[in-house]
Scaffold this active site. Structure first.
Site, PDB file in Angstrom:
ATOM      1  N   GLY A 196       0.818  -1.206   0.000  1.00 54.63           N
ATOM      2  CA  GLY A 196       0.000   0.000   0.000  1.00 54.63           C
ATOM      3  C   GLY A 196       0.849   1.251   0.000  1.00 54.63           C
ATOM      4  CB  VAL A 200      -1.575   2.800   5.469  1.00 51.37           C
ATOM      5  CG1 VAL A 200      -2.035   1.539   6.199  1.00 51.37           C
ATOM      6  CG2 VAL A 200      -2.781   3.642   5.066  1.00 51.37           C
ATOM      7  CD  GLU A 218       4.878  -3.125  -3.621  1.00 51.79           C
ATOM      8  OE1 GLU A 218       5.212  -1.927  -3.757  1.00 51.79           O
ATOM      9  OE2 GLU A 218       3.892  -3.617  -4.168  1.00 51.79           O
ATOM     10  CB  CYS A 252       3.627   0.307  -6.607  1.00 51.17           C
ATOM     11  SG  CYS A 252       3.873  -1.470  -6.883  1.00 51.17           S
TER      12      CYS A 252
END
Length: 501
Positions: A196, A200, A218, A252
């Site tokens: 994410g 967070v 990751e 990502c």
């Protein structure tokens, strides 16, 4: 929108205890049991491919072929291959030791970490849920899986399907949002795997620290692209734009911004236009092979960035047309972007391509290195000289011709480094996938995911016959014993090539 059936908060500790009891009972230890679960996971992906495609189309308007290629097929293949390689991965290792220690049977045992928590994102919710789970199963761990509430159709689907294929005493889904996640993080886990964003991740890291729980994070980041002035601009543009169009840039490892020689910016933009017309002859907005932005919030975030940028939007073909009803933004190129521009503030996670023109490679490296280390650095160059140069950088063209790939390696940091394409690193199962610094830490894919969930447990077995060689350790210590026990202090140290310089 589908409403996910959230897991009652009071049930979450019971789920964790069920998983822990299963692990302590040794259910997940036998390799044949693990292989069966891996094959079952492959069957889930294969048998339910139509339902998975349908769910992801509802959540993200993902094209069917993209889902089959990037998510379903990879899980079928990697779960199957992991089962086939498990005997080798799990085999004890016997390190090479001095002769006098060989009788001790030094061994490295492969032990599962225990009961783990896997938290997955919304952008590739099938593969990024089950890819970490493949490693957990292979390692012999039990797992609680928290999929994203932002992709509700897929999250509910896997919640319904998982107990039909996998042992529910060992693998369970926890659905929910912030309250459910908060409760999960209050509990002790033997490992947490999170995919994410950094915001967070920081919350997770604080929660995990209370229990000294190891993490794999990751996180992504702004992945730069360097384009050499001597490289084929048409080919670079086609490969970069293709990478940006996957899931409408919501991944990502998507190319986030492009650095080109100032003198080549115009040519590169024209090449992007040609590539766009090839991919989308009638515009990406209505194309069945192009995805949508996940929700209104992200759509408005990207729209705001395009309104606030000081760069020049490229008109005629790739100018950022939008369809708010379908939450679609066509691939948008913005040239002459300067440091401090809104497009450079955070990971774009959308189909916007900023172009930063520079005058030298040193300027390009300085630009990249002034920012957090990316998950991937892409470089398009075919340097023929294969030599290292340490001098100050000349103008971009001369510099990039006379410097080699090693310069990119030596003078930058990133989780991965890809030359002359985008995304293809994800197809090599034998390579580790990981970030560095702000882009995360911990490794995954195939054996590297297995290793993440595996403790290397050292073992020796000292026989009675070794007592003669161990006798010197016991006090009192005479001169001979002191000399023997401290001999390592007096070992000769070789001269190095740099001695005296």
């Amino acid at each position: 929108m589908t409403i996910i059936r959230y897991t009652p908060i009071k049930e979450i500790p019971k789920i964790r205890e069920t998983l822990r009891a299963t692990f302590k009972a040794g259910v997940t230890r036998p390799l044949e049991w693990r292989k069966h679960q891996l094959y079952q996971l492959a069957r889930l992906a294969q048998n339910e491919a139509d339902a998975i495609c349908d769910a992801l189309n509802k959540d993200l308007s993902k094209p069917r072929l993209e889902v089959l290629r990037t998510e379903v097929g990879n899980i079928v293949e990697r779960a199957t291959k992991s089962a086939q390689k498990l005997d080798v991965w799990a085999a004890p290792e016997h390190p090479d030791v001095p002769d006098w220690q060989k009788g001790w049977k030094p061994t490295i045992l492969k032990a599962p970490r225990g009961t783990v928590l896997i938290m997955s994102p919304w952008n590739y919710p099938f593969i990024l849920t089950f890819q970490p789970l493949i490693g957990a199963i292979a390692a012999g761990c039990c797992a609680a899986i928290k999929p994203s509430e932002v992709s509700p159709h897929l999250s509910q689907l896997i919640s319904d399907l998982l107990p039909k294929y996998l042992d529910p005493s060992a693998y369970q889904i926890v659905n929910g949002a912030v309250p459910e996640t908060t409760r999960l993080l209050e509990l002790q886990w033997d490992h947490i795997f999170y995919t994410g964003n950094g915001r967070v991740a920081r919350i997770l890291a604080v929660a995990a620290a209370k229990h000294l729980t190891p993490l794999a994070l990751e996180l992504g980041g702004k992945c730069p692209v360097l384009v050499d002035s001597t490289y084929d601009m048409d080919l670079a543009a086609k490969r970069i734009l293709w990478g940006k169009c996957n899931n409408a840039g919501q991944i990502c490892v998507a190319p986030d911004y492009i650095i080109v020689p100032r003198s080549k910016q115009g040519e590169f933009v024209e090449s992007l236009k040609k590539a766009y017309k090839t991919f989308f002859p009638d515009s990406a907005l209505g194309a069945s092979h192009y995805g949508s932005i996940v929700n209104d919030s992200h759509f408005h975030r990207l729209s705001s960035l395009l309104e606030r940028t000081k760069g020049e939007k490229v008109t005629d073909i790739i100018e950022g047309r939008k369809d708010a009803a379908r939450k679609r933004i066509e691939p948008t190129v913005v040239k002459n972007v300067q440091d401090g521009d809104p497009l450079l503030e955070e990971e774009l996670f959308g189909p916007i391509l900023p172009i930063i023109p520079v005058d030298s490679l040193d300027e390009a490296f300085a630009f990249i290195n002034a920012r957090p280390h990316p998950l991937v650095l892409y470089a398009f160059t075919e340097d023929p000289n294969i030599k290292q140069r340490r001098a100050l950088c000349l103008p971009f063209t001369v510099c990039f011709i006379s410097r080699k790939h090693f310069i990119v390696i030596d003078e930058t940091q990133s989780g991965g480094l890809v030359f002359n394409d985008t995304f293809q690193q994800l197809t090599v199962d034998e390579l580790p996938f990981a970030g560095v610094g702000e882009s995360g830490y911990g490794y995954q894919v195939m054996k590297y995911t297995y290793d993440t969930y595996t403790q290397l447990r050292s073992s020796v077995d000292i026989p009675k016959e070794a007592e003669r060689s161990l006798q010197l350790r016991y006090p009192p210590h005479g001169p001979e014993a002191v000399k023997a026990l401290s001999r390592a202090v007096h070992l000769p140290i070789p001269q190095s090539a740099l001695n005296g310089h």
